[in-house]
Enzyme design. Structure first.
Site, PDB file in Angstrom:
ATOM      1  N   ARG A 150      -3.677  -1.510  -5.788  1.00 46.55           N
ATOM      2  CA  ARG A 150      -2.893  -2.737  -5.660  1.00 46.55           C
ATOM      3  C   ARG A 150      -3.273  -3.663  -6.804  1.00 46.55           C
ATOM      4  O   ARG A 150      -4.329  -3.501  -7.416  1.00 46.55           O
ATOM      5  CB  ARG A 150      -3.166  -3.428  -4.318  1.00 46.55           C
ATOM      6  CG  ARG A 150      -4.627  -3.812  -4.118  1.00 46.55           C
ATOM      7  CD  ARG A 150      -4.904  -4.178  -2.683  1.00 46.55           C
ATOM      8  NE  ARG A 150      -6.329  -4.429  -2.456  1.00 46.55           N
ATOM      9  CZ  ARG A 150      -6.899  -4.424  -1.258  1.00 46.55           C
ATOM     10  NH1 ARG A 150      -6.182  -4.180  -0.190  1.00 46.55           N
ATOM     11  NH2 ARG A 150      -8.198  -4.660  -1.134  1.00 46.55           N
ATOM     12  N   CYS A 209       9.345 -37.407  -8.875  1.00 41.41           N
ATOM     13  CA  CYS A 209       8.013 -37.966  -9.136  1.00 41.41           C
ATOM     14  C   CYS A 209       7.111 -37.915  -7.913  1.00 41.41           C
ATOM     15  O   CYS A 209       6.033 -38.482  -7.907  1.00 41.41           O
ATOM     16  CB  CYS A 209       8.126 -39.407  -9.641  1.00 41.41           C
ATOM     17  SG  CYS A 209       8.898 -40.524  -8.450  1.00 41.41           S
ATOM     18  N   SER A 231      15.180 -40.733  -9.731  1.00 41.75           N
ATOM     19  CA  SER A 231      13.910 -40.015  -9.609  1.00 41.75           C
ATOM     20  C   SER A 231      13.680 -39.798  -8.122  1.00 41.75           C
ATOM     21  O   SER A 231      13.595 -40.762  -7.355  1.00 41.75           O
ATOM     22  CB  SER A 231      12.760 -40.823 -10.211  1.00 41.75           C
ATOM     23  OG  SER A 231      11.545 -40.101 -10.089  1.00 41.75           O
ATOM     24  N   GLY A 285      -8.569  -6.759   4.464  1.00 39.44           N
ATOM     25  CA  GLY A 285      -9.463  -6.975   5.582  1.00 39.44           C
ATOM     26  C   GLY A 285      -8.879  -7.737   6.751  1.00 39.44           C
ATOM     27  O   GLY A 285      -9.557  -7.952   7.757  1.00 39.44           O
ATOM     28  N   LYS A 312       0.828  -1.207   0.000  1.00 37.99           N
ATOM     29  CA  LYS A 312       0.000   0.000   0.000  1.00 37.99           C
ATOM     30  C   LYS A 312       0.860   1.254   0.000  1.00 37.99           C
ATOM     31  O   LYS A 312       0.643   2.182  -0.788  1.00 37.99           O
ATOM     32  CB  LYS A 312      -0.921  -0.015   1.219  1.00 37.99           C
ATOM     33  CG  LYS A 312      -1.984   1.079   1.209  1.00 37.99           C
ATOM     34  CD  LYS A 312      -2.945   0.913   2.399  1.00 37.99           C
ATOM     35  CE  LYS A 312      -3.710  -0.382   2.311  1.00 37.99           C
ATOM     36  NZ  LYS A 312      -4.640  -0.559   3.448  1.00 37.99           N
ATOM     37  N   MET A 348      -6.130  -6.942   8.662  1.00 40.10           N
ATOM     38  CA  MET A 348      -5.550  -6.150   9.751  1.00 40.10           C
ATOM     39  C   MET A 348      -6.401  -4.911  10.015  1.00 40.10           C
ATOM     40  O   MET A 348      -7.385  -4.657   9.329  1.00 40.10           O
ATOM     41  CB  MET A 348      -4.100  -5.796   9.415  1.00 40.10           C
ATOM     42  CG  MET A 348      -3.174  -7.001   9.470  1.00 40.10           C
ATOM     43  SD  MET A 348      -1.469  -6.607   9.061  1.00 40.10           S
ATOM     44  CE  MET A 348      -1.560  -6.449   7.286  1.00 40.10           C
ATOM     45  N   TYR A 369      13.632 -33.024 -15.189  1.00 40.64           N
ATOM     46  CA  TYR A 369      12.174 -32.994 -15.354  1.00 40.64           C
ATOM     47  C   TYR A 369      11.480 -33.123 -14.004  1.00 40.64           C
ATOM     48  O   TYR A 369      12.078 -33.528 -13.010  1.00 40.64           O
ATOM     49  CB  TYR A 369      11.714 -34.122 -16.288  1.00 40.64           C
ATOM     50  CG  TYR A 369      11.877 -35.522 -15.718  1.00 40.64           C
ATOM     51  CD1 TYR A 369      10.884 -36.094 -14.909  1.00 40.64           C
ATOM     52  CD2 TYR A 369      13.019 -36.277 -15.984  1.00 40.64           C
ATOM     53  CE1 TYR A 369      11.040 -37.363 -14.376  1.00 40.64           C
ATOM     54  CE2 TYR A 369      13.178 -37.549 -15.459  1.00 40.64           C
ATOM     55  CZ  TYR A 369      12.180 -38.084 -14.656  1.00 40.64           C
ATOM     56  OH  TYR A 369      12.336 -39.339 -14.119  1.00 40.64           O
ATOM     57  N   HIS A 420      -3.615 -40.751   1.181  1.00 46.64           N
ATOM     58  CA  HIS A 420      -3.734 -41.657   0.035  1.00 46.64           C
ATOM     59  C   HIS A 420      -4.847 -41.200  -0.891  1.00 46.64           C
ATOM     60  O   HIS A 420      -4.688 -41.136  -2.113  1.00 46.64           O
ATOM     61  CB  HIS A 420      -3.997 -43.088   0.526  1.00 46.64           C
ATOM     62  CG  HIS A 420      -4.256 -44.068  -0.576  1.00 46.64           C
ATOM     63  ND1 HIS A 420      -5.529 -44.364  -1.017  1.00 46.64           N
ATOM     64  CD2 HIS A 420      -3.417 -44.793  -1.353  1.00 46.64           C
ATOM     65  CE1 HIS A 420      -5.451 -45.246  -2.004  1.00 46.64           C
ATOM     66  NE2 HIS A 420      -4.185 -45.522  -2.221  1.00 46.64           N
ATOM     67  N   ARG A 469      -3.650   2.989   8.492  1.00 47.09           N
ATOM     68  CA  ARG A 469      -3.938   1.680   7.895  1.00 47.09           C
ATOM     69  C   ARG A 469      -2.678   0.828   7.826  1.00 47.09           C
ATOM     70  O   ARG A 469      -1.571   1.329   7.792  1.00 47.09           O
ATOM     71  CB  ARG A 469      -4.494   1.840   6.467  1.00 47.09           C
ATOM     72  CG  ARG A 469      -5.747   2.680   6.361  1.00 47.09           C
ATOM     73  CD  ARG A 469      -6.096   2.886   4.898  1.00 47.09           C
ATOM     74  NE  ARG A 469      -7.206   3.809   4.724  1.00 47.09           N
ATOM     75  CZ  ARG A 469      -8.359   3.504   4.129  1.00 47.09           C
ATOM     76  NH1 ARG A 469      -8.550   2.292   3.670  1.00 47.09           N
ATOM     77  NH2 ARG A 469      -9.306   4.400   3.997  1.00 47.09           N
TER      78      ARG A 469
END
Length: 918
Positions: free
Chosen positions: A367, A877, A810, A126, A47, A128, A897, A485, A117
């Protein structure tokens, strides 16, 4: 910070110890004199930085100053006190504001009032505290009334200030949940006495009486008088704003959006302008585009003769911003010009607050606006087309998770307006699902066979539920977290899933699902929203995403703007990313879905899931119950064709893309029934005694199965299992390479749970031996690699030795996190929240990788593997392969990857591009 602590600091700017010898600037001014700019968010907060930037580019910003985030850090590190030089800096900044406005703070003839503020680096709307009209007292309110010529306006401002200050700073709040807000009770009582319905109907004299009653309430509740001294008010408000950084709302918000507590908040003190001075004044909140769908329209709302909190508090119903063009056409035209200027300057959709004081427009903040996933994508694409931002900037701007919102099924909008959730759980698999309740995998399959949609409802799921999970539209569990799971498998399969719905009581015997007084039976309809976690009784219609319809050929791409947005962003992502993106897939259907979404291969196939289909579970159990190797080989021979068929399907689906197949990983007892009835049934089916089954189940029992007889330990104990799986893999590859329609194949065989180089060496010998036999027999050359999953710390530490046998690593970060942290992902839920509250863990380590701890193990594994084998292929993975923050880490440590569940493939592609552009 507790209210008492805020109150304690409200009297003055106390100091504990001197600031460092080098002068530190703690206050930055904005207005005609502006010290900061938008690049200083870490110091001024979002801000404050943007107020400075708006002032710098000539927008009408009321003058003021920002107390930096460094003061917030100091405040908490020094028992709620301030740096020694802060008082003098604040007084100097107040003097500048006085000069620019021509008013005096605390003056009895022309008073300057302030708003106070918060302002964190990341927007926390909203969360604080805010104080408006600061500087009013019994003297200055009379001056305000005289200067404005509007006595009612002045006393309305005063009563608002007393109420906000009494609540936020002095701690006058409801004593319990059943008590109404005390200031509202006083207000309602007075309105009843005055015979009016609305606050705005109260006269100036009524407001004077209200102020008197408010002060009495404060004195009664706090034993302290409302402060008349403006500077005492100012320091009280500053302390309250810093204190609100640690209120419950702010803490929860930071945890949800991974905002570090150490960042702190700035405090913005700004000259008040008034939207409540009559019919020529107004206040509002607006967006430069529609934040719901991203459309390029002016979007927002306003109120005439009101202050900012009236718009957001719901006391009055705001009007759509378009109506301002009729009520205040000049101001609306000015706002349109501001809207255009803000977007062109900040090059992003802005959310801004404005006040019109007696026809003069003022900008109070701006913002980057919060937006839906769809809006984020649309805004980025359209801003690029309008040359407001480059492709690279557009890619970086879209939160990677946003792309998921274009892919999930959704509930029908009209039907949702008529529905109210029973309860909610943890959103674990995004999308919307509705169907009849089933409590078992068998029932799920039966319903699916009949063509009925169902939702599998379980206390918790296990691998035995896989068939039901495949058949069901959605999965609901009363236990487990987002890494359970159910959640893991649901995300991989693209299933809608809500986990950990603790209010849901499932009774398998009675076949009921109960939430409070609502009792649903098996066969009743239930609807779950895996994006929000909401659970509804009854049937709510759903529709597949347009992207899904295009990918499945049910809709032309030219007919779907949503798909065109998706396709544009994915092409950008592929243009800039360096990381490859694979998928975790166990079936051809999953593989094809992933390929359609851009997967470049399979990074993980879990072979254990294949053993639960059809009759093969019986052969698996026969193998486990065998008394010697000969019997085991006999059972394995029956399993071989099933496994071969599974792998053939995967190879064909992937059409030459790499397929990484993990050998059997879970302990054998997971494949056996545990209740007496099921054991008797399997004994009868296999023509063996139930006592033998019970004895075998007992002998396989493990105190800690995760660290027990599983992974490569099974293959070393029973090499015939590894041999069968390897043979199935290579025979499937051979059939693809030598059939009528030849299909190219790239095989990667992955040995799980390796911790010692010798373990992998023993398993690779079996695999290479079988591969050689199959290639000689089938007269084909198979392109294959053998590697391992790095999922226990020792493997990461000794990676250089293990790489002597491994052609690829992996990283299985699910188990690496569990073993590295000594935490069970299924049981850590009992304390994870407390750890997050205390900032021991900034976020769930099973959702986003613990970079400082587990991440170091990954780095060691990478360095060790490449020290022995420079060309070793490195991937991940685990569940972290679909997490944007984790993907950035994997990019930086040099993996080749990431692999994730099919629905997360687009997220991973975008996150990988963002990592490359960071």
């Amino acid at each position: 910070m507790p209210k008492k602590a805020a109150k304690k600091t409200a009297r003055s700017a106390k100091t504990k110890k001197a600031s460092p010898s080098k002068a530190v600037k703690y206050v930055y001014e904005f207005g005609k004199k502006t010290d900061g700019d938008s690049s200083m968010k870490s110091l001024l907060g979002g801000k404050g930085a943007n107020l400075a930037e708006m002032a710098r580019i000539g927008l009408p910003v009321p003058p003021g100053f920002t107390i930096t985030t460094e003061v917030c850090t100091y405040y908490y590190d020094n028992k709620c006190t301030y740096p020694k030089s802060l008082q003098a800096e604040v007084k100097a900044a107040v003097a500048t504001a006085e000069k620019e406005t021509g008013k005096k703070f605390g003056d009895s003839t022309n008073p300057l009032l302030f708003s106070v503020r918060s302002g964190a680096r990341e927007s926390m709307p909203g969360m604080m505290d805010t104080i408006l009209n600061l500087g009013l007292n019994d003297k200055t309110v009379k001056a305000l009334a005289e200067r404005s010529g509007n006595e009612r306006f002045a006393y309305d401002c005063y009563r608002r200030f007393i109420q906000m200050y009494g609540d936020v700073v002095m701690g006058v709040q409801s004593r319990n949940e059943s008590e109404h807000e005390p200031f509202d009770e006083v207000m309602d009582g007075l309105k009843k006495e005055a015979g009016v319905e609305l606050d705005s109907d109260l006269s100036a004299d009524d407001l004077k009486e209200l102020i008197s009653r408010y002060k009495k309430l404060i004195k009664s509740r706090t034993k302290s008088s409302f402060p008349e001294d403006p500077y005492e008010q100012l320091w009280g408000a500053v302390g309250a704003v810093f204190g609100s950084w640690q209120n419950e709302r702010a803490i929860l918000y930071r945890q949800k959006y991974n905002i570090p507590a150490a960042w702190g908040t700035a405090v913005n003190v700004q000259a008040m302008v008034f939207g409540n001075m009559g019919e020529t004044s107004a206040t509002g909140v607006a967006f430069t585009r529609d934040p719901a769908n991203g459309e390029n329209v002016f979007y927002g709302e306003y109120l005439i003769n009101a202050q900012g909190e009236d718009v957001v508090a719901g006391v009055r119903t705001p009007k759509p911003i378009a109506m301002l063009a009729e009520e205040m056409p000049v101001s609306y035209k000015e706002l349109e010009a501001v809207r255009s200027k803000l977007e062109k300057h900040f090059k992003d959709m802005q959310d801004f607050e404005f006040t019109i004081e007696d026809t003069k427009l003022y900008m109070l903040q701006t913002r980057n606006g919060k937006r839906t996933g769809l809006a984020a994508v649309r805004i980025a694409v359209e801003m690029n087309k309008s040359r407001l931002c480059s492709e690279k900037a557009a890619v970086k701007r879209i939160p990677a998770d946003s792309i998921s919102s274009l892919l999930v099924p959704v509930f029908d909008t009209d039907a949702m307006k008529k529905s109210k959730p029973m309860t909610s759980g943890l959103p674990a698999g995004p999308g919307a699902a509705t169907g009849v309740i089933v409590f078992s995998a068998t029932q799920a399959e039966q319903q699916a066979h009949k063509g009925h949609k169902c939702v599998l409802c379980r206390v918790e799921t296990s691998p035995e539920d896989l068939r039901g999970m495949i058949a069901a539209e959605g999965i609901l569990t009363s236990r487990g977290g987002v890494s359970s799971h159910a959640a893991l498998v649901a995300r991989q399969m693209g299933k809608v899933c809500v986990c950990g719905a603790h209010d849901v009581i499932i009774d398998y015997e009675k076949k009921t699902l109960t939430v409070g007084k609502t009792v649903l039976k098996e066969g009743d309809y239930i609807s779950i929203d895996g994006t929000s976690g909401a659970i509804y009784a009854g049937q709510i219609p759903t529709a597949p995403s347009e992207v899904d319809q295009v990918l499945n050929g049910k809709l032309k791409a030219s007919k779907s703007y949503t798909y065109q947005l998706f396709d544009t962003v994915m092409k950008w992502a592929d243009k800039y990313r360096k990381l490859g993106v694979r998928t975790n897939a166990d079936t051809p259907a999953q593989a094809k879905t992933a390929v359609a979404l851009g997967a470049e291969g399979i990074g993980l196939t879990r072979t254990e899931h294949m053993f639960f289909e059809g009759d093969r579970i019986d052969f698996m159990r026969q193998m486990i119950l065998a008394s010697d190797e000969a019997e085991r080989r006999k059972a394995l021979k029956k399993l071989l064709p099933f496994q071969r068929k599974d792998f053939t399907g995967l190879f064909k689906a992937m059409e030459g893309r790499a397929v990484t197949i993990r050998l059997l990983d879970p302990p054998l007892h997971e494949f056996l029934p545990h209740d007496a009835a099921a054991r008797n049934a399997i004994a009868e089916k296999l023509d063996i005694s139930s006592e033998l089954v019970a004895e075998r189940v007992k002998s396989l029992h493990e105190e800690n199965p995760m660290l027990g007889h599983r992974g490569c330990r099974l293959g070393i104990s029973y090499p015939e299992i590894t041999e069968m799986q390897a043979r199935a893999i290579f025979e499937a590859a051979a059939s693809c390479l030598s059939g009528k329609k030849k299909v190219p194949v790239k095989v990667e065989v992955m040995v799980p749970l390796v911790g010692f180089a010798a373990e992998l060496k023993l398993q690779t010998e079996v695999i290479h031996k079988v591969a050689a036999e199959v290639m000689a027999q089938k007269k084909v050359k198979i392109d294959y690699l053998v590697g391992t999953m790095i999922e226990i710390p020792r493997a990461a530490v000794r990676a250089a030795e293990i790489a002597e046998s491994a052609q690829f690593f992996s990283f299985g970060t699910n188990d690496l996190t569990q073993t590295g942290l000594g935490m069970s992902r299924d049981d850590a839920g009992s304390f994870l929240q407390r750890y997050k509250d205390l900032d021991i863990l900034p976020q769930n380590p099973f959702a986003s990788i613990d970079q400082a701890g587990v991440g170091k193990l990954v780095e060691m594994g990478v360095q060790g593997g490449r020290s022995t084998r420079p060309d070793i292929k490195l991937g991940i993975c685990g569940e972290h392969g679909g997490d944007p923050a984790s993907i950035t880490f994997f990019h930086n440590v040099g993996l080749n990857y990431v692999s994730c569940s099919p629905p997360r493939v687009p997220v991973a592609r975008l996150a990988a591009a963002q990592a490359a552009l960071a």
